[in-house]
Design a protein around this motif. Structure first.
Motif, PDB file in Angstrom:
ATOM      1  N   LEU C  36       5.902   1.583  13.282  1.00 44.29           N
ATOM      2  CA  LEU C  36       5.172   2.007  14.482  1.00 44.29           C
ATOM      3  C   LEU C  36       3.831   1.284  14.568  1.00 44.29           C
ATOM      4  N   LEU C  38       3.134  -1.622  13.362  1.00 47.67           N
ATOM      5  CA  LEU C  38       3.391  -3.005  13.751  1.00 47.67           C
ATOM      6  C   LEU C  38       3.648  -3.103  15.248  1.00 47.67           C
ATOM      7  N   ASN C  39       4.400  -2.145  15.778  1.00 54.94           N
ATOM      8  CA  ASN C  39       4.685  -2.140  17.202  1.00 54.94           C
ATOM      9  C   ASN C  39       3.427  -1.983  18.021  1.00 54.94           C
ATOM     10  N   ASN C  42       1.842  -5.152  18.191  1.00 55.41           N
ATOM     11  CA  ASN C  42       2.564  -6.023  19.118  1.00 55.41           C
ATOM     12  C   ASN C  42       2.164  -5.751  20.553  1.00 55.41           C
ATOM     13  N   LEU C  43       2.026  -4.480  20.861  1.00 51.84           N
ATOM     14  CA  LEU C  43       1.640  -4.130  22.237  1.00 51.84           C
ATOM     15  C   LEU C  43       0.293  -4.748  22.578  1.00 51.84           C
ATOM     16  N   VAL C  46       0.710  -8.493  23.145  1.00 52.98           N
ATOM     17  CA  VAL C  46       1.278  -8.834  24.459  1.00 52.98           C
ATOM     18  C   VAL C  46       0.219  -8.641  25.547  1.00 52.98           C
ATOM     19  N   THR C  47      -0.561  -7.574  25.399  1.00 48.43           N
ATOM     20  CA  THR C  47      -1.610  -7.323  26.388  1.00 48.43           C
ATOM     21  C   THR C  47      -2.662  -8.434  26.361  1.00 48.43           C
ATOM     22  N   GLN C  58       2.318 -13.504  22.996  1.00 51.28           N
ATOM     23  CA  GLN C  58       3.726 -13.103  22.959  1.00 51.28           C
ATOM     24  C   GLN C  58       4.448 -13.773  21.809  1.00 51.28           C
ATOM     25  N   MET C  60       3.126 -14.691  19.076  1.00 49.93           N
ATOM     26  CA  MET C  60       2.676 -14.036  17.857  1.00 49.93           C
ATOM     27  C   MET C  60       3.436 -12.737  17.652  1.00 49.93           C
ATOM     28  N   ALA C  61       3.627 -11.990  18.737  1.00 45.24           N
ATOM     29  CA  ALA C  61       4.387 -10.747  18.641  1.00 45.24           C
ATOM     30  C   ALA C  61       5.813 -11.034  18.184  1.00 45.24           C
ATOM     31  N   PHE C  62       6.338 -12.130  18.658  1.00 46.70           N
ATOM     32  CA  PHE C  62       7.678 -12.545  18.246  1.00 46.70           C
ATOM     33  C   PHE C  62       7.734 -12.782  16.746  1.00 46.70           C
ATOM     34  N   VAL C  64       5.713 -11.519  14.583  1.00 50.93           N
ATOM     35  CA  VAL C  64       5.546 -10.231  13.912  1.00 50.93           C
ATOM     36  C   VAL C  64       6.879  -9.530  13.801  1.00 50.93           C
ATOM     37  N   MET C  65       7.660  -9.612  14.857  1.00 50.10           N
ATOM     38  CA  MET C  65       8.977  -8.970  14.812  1.00 50.10           C
ATOM     39  C   MET C  65       9.844  -9.579  13.736  1.00 50.10           C
TER      40      MET C  65
END
Lengths: 643, 248, 99
Positions: C36, C38-39, C42-43, C46-47, C58, C60-62, C64-65
């Protein structure tokens, strides 16, 4: 060497011809000692012969050198072997000096030493450590020769320490006896006090004169201030007192009798203990330059003389009586060398005669002990004349010599000293002369007591002694030779010694006659001695109590307790030292260790409390991380938005 | 500059509480499976947010990878491990929960305030220009040019992770421990063992429960048809009463 | 309303995840809380991507996933093997490393 008046310079001629090899005197016994010590048990069977041989050869060489020196005009020989301490300002060479003063000492040391070596063959025949004993004796002879042959104060000091070491080793020769081991330690420690004085004197010489050579020092004395000369003189005197068992460092010498009797005879009667006299005679330029120093020397001699006599009267141990007699006789020598002028030679003369008769007396005592199962208490002797006649006669001759009966040796050497003491100007002459005279009477008294109780009167032996026997020839022959020396040496020496020593000790000045003429003094002295001896004979001819009786007078009690010298040492030096040590130990344990341990315990205790934080629960740690993150975020924001 | 449209606002105000509720539910749920389901809710909401914020690709990946793959893995492990006492919400560390909540509120407050104050006036650029060619091609262009090395290293990371998981989960059995067919047969027909299959539980008109025992021809109960786990018994009143162990 | 609201939501989710890590004992639930967090990050990434007008956030969020996926694989394997030996998935039971 030629010394004229104080203003004239001192210079030594280089050694030439036969004399250029006089270093052999030291080398022979030293090599012998090294061989005996290094070869170990392999040398057990013949080691004592090697020991005797080396000293005997040294004696022959000493005779050769002696006559060579007599033939020389300069009558001195200096030999520089090699550089010892070439340190910038401090240039100390290994250089040796052979002059009349050294030569008589060489003859005394090697001559008496040889006789005692021979005596030891018999005396130590049954001792498993005989080889070691001879090695130490040889070491002693080598060191003593270095002492008297040293050409500068450092060489003398090395010899000085060498004889101290040999003395320690020999006193504690029977190291498994606690008394002997303790006596050795005591001798070593008390000598150390004196050695520090000697060492400081050498430092002072180097600091003020930049050299420690005899030549430079003696020539430099007139340039020094009076205080410096006094300081050097007193420090040298301290060294001399330590080595010679003089007041206030006399307490070790009687205890040193725990060693084997030949050691007592050689080291603690004839040679080593006279090193102090040698030192003062050798440094006469320094002492002559300062009257206060001389007065102190004379006072030390006089006090010691009386102390030795008084305690000697109260002791029952044959060797201890002789030891206190030695203390007292060396007091005479100090008195003489302190008087200065012609009396230097008188001191040396008494030293030589004393070397003969005291060595003879000690060997006699050893012989008595040898025949009496090592009994030393004179209360348990008596009537031995019949059983050991040679010992008794030789001992008796030594005894007559020491109390100064003419024409034996003591008469020729002691009477002039007493006369010279009376000749000292003013009331001090009466004081020192009177003390010397009283000392002569007391000497006669206690020596007579010793002789009568040992050889005359009824038998008072302990039960285990059935028939005492005369000692073997190796022991009696040296005693006979020494007895001959005791008889004849005084007369012979009085013929020419003073003149012979002139180059070393300065020109003979006429001994001034004080209020009393020489003849008066002689008569007085002999009279006092005879009275003392007669008194003792009357008191002790029927023997004495088998045990020590309770003393009535405080003087006797004090004398039996060595005039409280040991008590004084214990109270004044040992006790504070022990208290200081204990305080330091306490401070170390509680203070320093307490600090260290307390710090460690504090950290340890703190850590063991702190370690409770390590719960092992991951979540607790995570909580800590979160609070840390919170603090960091807060700090960031305070920095970013705060301003 | 891209404004926040009304539609997006509506989506936000609907889904933000869902996400928050899912998160809180996950932390508060007593059952781990419920926790996982709550988390799925939150993650789906976040995926929608990504799509709304012009990140179509990342939004889809969020749904597929997280909700689809990762959360299923979680559930799978949960099934393997089963429930145990650790699911209980009783706190054993003194003060831990209180401290965590206080610190958490403080942290959230600080971060939110900081973000709001720091970014409140920042102009939003919007991704319309970048996404003109389409979101996926734009990301691909970026990913395979600028981030190509990081991308390649990621593959190494994934392979390493797969190997690591195999190593960790693998159980090494020694040869002697594995029974051969011959040994199994011998054990089956060995004396003292009943070689035939056990009787199944009863299947009757009134019941087909595993708890219903089979009946032997003489109408006695066949003991062997019942497992040890399921015993027919009546619970006493004391046993049936709620224990209150799950609540604080 | 501005995209900042997303960030505030992200902070709230992150904190809830952190608190969950602190108060839950089941290792799997703790792990979910980490996911959670990490998510939430990520949010915010993206923001940020939207705010700056670039796609870096984005991507980077990728990443992270991807990392999260790898992490989950390893983490769950570890939990499994611990469970196999200790018969417990509680993080409090693994507390041998202490004073």
């Amino acid at each position: 060497m030629s010394v004229n008046l104080a203003q004239e310079t001192v210079s030594y001629a280089p050694a030439e011809g036969a004399l250029s090899s006089f270093w052999l005197l030291i080398a022979l016994p030293l090599v012998s000692a090294a061989l005996l010590l290094l070869l170990g048990r392999r040398a057990d069977r013949w080691g004592h012969f090697l020991g005797c041989l080396s000293v005997g050869v040294a004696f022959v060489l000493g005779l050769v050198y002696f006559f060579t020196l007599r033939g020389l005009e300069e009558s001195s020989a200096e030999l520089t072997l090699f550089s010892f301490m070439p340190v910038s300002e401090l240039q100390v060479d290994v250089n040796l000096l052979y002059d009349p003063l050294s030569s008589v000492f060489v003859l005394l040391i090697t001559g008496v030493g040889f006789l005692i070596h021979v005596y030891s063959i018999g005396y130590m025949a049954h001792d498993p450590g005989r080889r070691r004993f001879f090695a130490y004796l040889n070491l002693f002879v080598a060191a003593m020769l270095l002492l008297v042959l040293g050409g500068n104060y450092v060489m003398t000091f090395i010899g000085w320490e060498g004889v101290g070491l040999a003395s320690y080793l020999l006193i504690a020769f029977w190291y498994d006896r606690p008394a002997a081991a303790t006596a050795g330690k005591k001798a070593f420690l008390m000598n150390r006090v004196g050695d520090v004085g000697f060492l400081l004197a050498i430092f002072l010489m180097f600091a003020t004169l930049g050299s420690v050579d005899f030549e430079d020092v003696f020539n430099g004395v007139p340039t020094l201030s009076e205080g410096t000369v006094l300081a050097i003189g007193l420090l040298l005197l301290l060294g001399a007192c330590g080595k010679s068992g003089q007041f206030p460092l006399q307490a070790w010498l009687p205890d040193a009798m725990e060693g084997p009797t030949p050691v007592s005879a050689l080291i603690h009667a004839a040679t080593m203990v006279t090193a102090g006299v040698y030192l003062i005679a050798r440094s006469h330029e320094i002492f002559s330059a300062n009257e206060t120093a001389q007065t102190v020397v004379v006072s030390v001699g006089a006090i010691t003389l009386l102390i030795g006599c008084i305690i000697g009267c109260a002791k029952d141990d044959i060797k201890r009586v002789l030891a206190y007699s030695t203390v007292s006789q060396i007091g005479y020598m100090f008195l003489a060398v302190g008087l200065g002028g012609a009396a230097y030679a008188l001191g040396i003369m008494h030293l030589l005669t004393h070397g003969f008769f005291k060595a003879g007396l000690f060997l006699g005592a050893g012989s008595v002990m040898h025949g009496m199962n090592d009994q030393t208490n004179i209360r348990r002797f008596g009537g031995l004349f019949r059983y050991m006649p040679i010992t008794a006669v030789t001992f008796g001759l030594g005894y007559l010599a020491i109390i100064g009966i003419p024409p034996l040796a003591g008469y020729f050497s002691k009477d002039p000293i007493i006369a010279a003491a009376f000749a000292r100007h003013g009331w001090t002459g009466w004081l020192f002369g009177g003390i010397a005279l009283l000392g002569a009477g007391l000497t006669a008294f206690y020596m007579t007591r010793l002789f009568v109780l040992t050889f005359l009167g009824p038998k008072r032996w302990t039960e285990d002694i059935t028939h005492p026997h005369e000692s073997p020839a190796t022991m009696t022959v040296p005693m006979i030779l020494l007895a001959i020396g005791s008889v004849a040496s005084g007369f012979l020496l009085s013929l020419g010694l003073v003149d012979y020593l002139t180059p070393s000790l300065g020109p003979e000045t006429e001994v001034e006659h004080g209020p009393l003429s020489h003849l008066t003094v002689t008569l007085l002295t002999v009279g006092v001695s005879v009275i003392g001896a007669a008194l003792a004979y009357l008191l002790f001819r029927r023997g004495t109590a088998l045990e020590e009786q309770p003393a009535r007078s405080p003087l006797v009690r004090a004398a039996r307790a060595n005039l409280y010298a040991d008590t004084f040492n214990e109270t004044v030096f040992e006790l504070p030292g022990r208290l200081l040590t204990r305080a330091l130990v306490y401070f170390d344990n509680r203070g320093i260790d307490g600090l260290v341990n307390g710090l460690a315990a504090g950290i340890g205790g703190g850590s063991s409390r702190l370690r409770r934080l390590q719960t092992g629960f991951v979540r607790s740690y995570a909580l800590t991380i979160l609070s840390g993150a919170l603090v960091v975020t807060a700090a960031l924001m305070a920095v970013t938005f705060g301003s | 500059m891209a404004d926040v449209t009304t539609g997006e606002q509506i989506v936000f105000w609907i889904l933000a509480p869902v996400a928050l509720g899912g998160a809180i539910g996950m932390v508060a749920a007593r059952n781990a499976v419920h926790s996982a389901l709550f988390l799925v809710c939150t993650m789906l909401s976040l995926g929608v947010f990504y799509v709304v914020q012009a990140g179509a690709f990342i939004g889809v990946v969020q749904v597929i990878v997280y909700t689809g793959a990762i959360m299923m893995l979680f559930l799978f492990v949960l099934m393997l491990v089963g429930r145990d006492a650790s699911d209980s919400l009783i706190e054993v560390l003194r003060g831990q929960r209180m401290a965590a909540i206080v610190l958490g509120i403080g942290f959230a407050g600080l971060t939110a305030t900081g973000l709001a104050r720091g970014l409140g006036e920042v102009e939003t650029e919007g991704l319309e220009a970048v996404n003109a060619v389409g979101n996926v091609p734009a990301i691909a262009a970026e990913l395979f040019t600028h981030y190509v090395f990081a991308f390649e290293i990621t593959s190494a990371l994934l392979i390493t992770a797969a190997l690591g998981a195999m190593v960790l989960a693998h159980i090494e059995r020694r040869k002697g421990e594995r029974l051969t067919q011959r040994e199994r047969s011998r054990a089956r027909f060995a004396p003292g063992n009943y070689p035939a299959p056990k009787a199944g539980p009863g299947v009757f008109a009134t019941s087909d429960s595993v708890a219903t025992p089979a009946l032997l021809p003489d109408r006695t109960i066949a003991e062997r048809s019942l497992t040890d786990v399921v015993r027919i018994r009546e619970l006493t009143a004391a046993e049936a009463r709620p224990k209150g162990t799950d609540r604080r | 309303m501005t995209p900042t609201y997303y960030l505030v939501l992200s902070a709230a989710l992150f904190t809830i995840g952190a608190v969950g890590v602190l108060i839950r004992r089941n290792a799997i639930v703790v792990f979910m809380c980490v996911e959670l967090m990490l998510n939430a990050v990520n949010l915010s990434l993206v923001t940020f991507s939207r705010t700056t007008g670039t796609l870096d956030g984005q991507i980077m969020a990728f990443f992270v996933m991807v990392v999260a996926a790898a992490e989950v694989v390893i983490g769950l394997a570890i939990i499994m093997s611990i469970y196999r030996t200790r018969r417990s998935a509680s993080v409090d039971d693994a507390n041998l490393l202490k004073y």
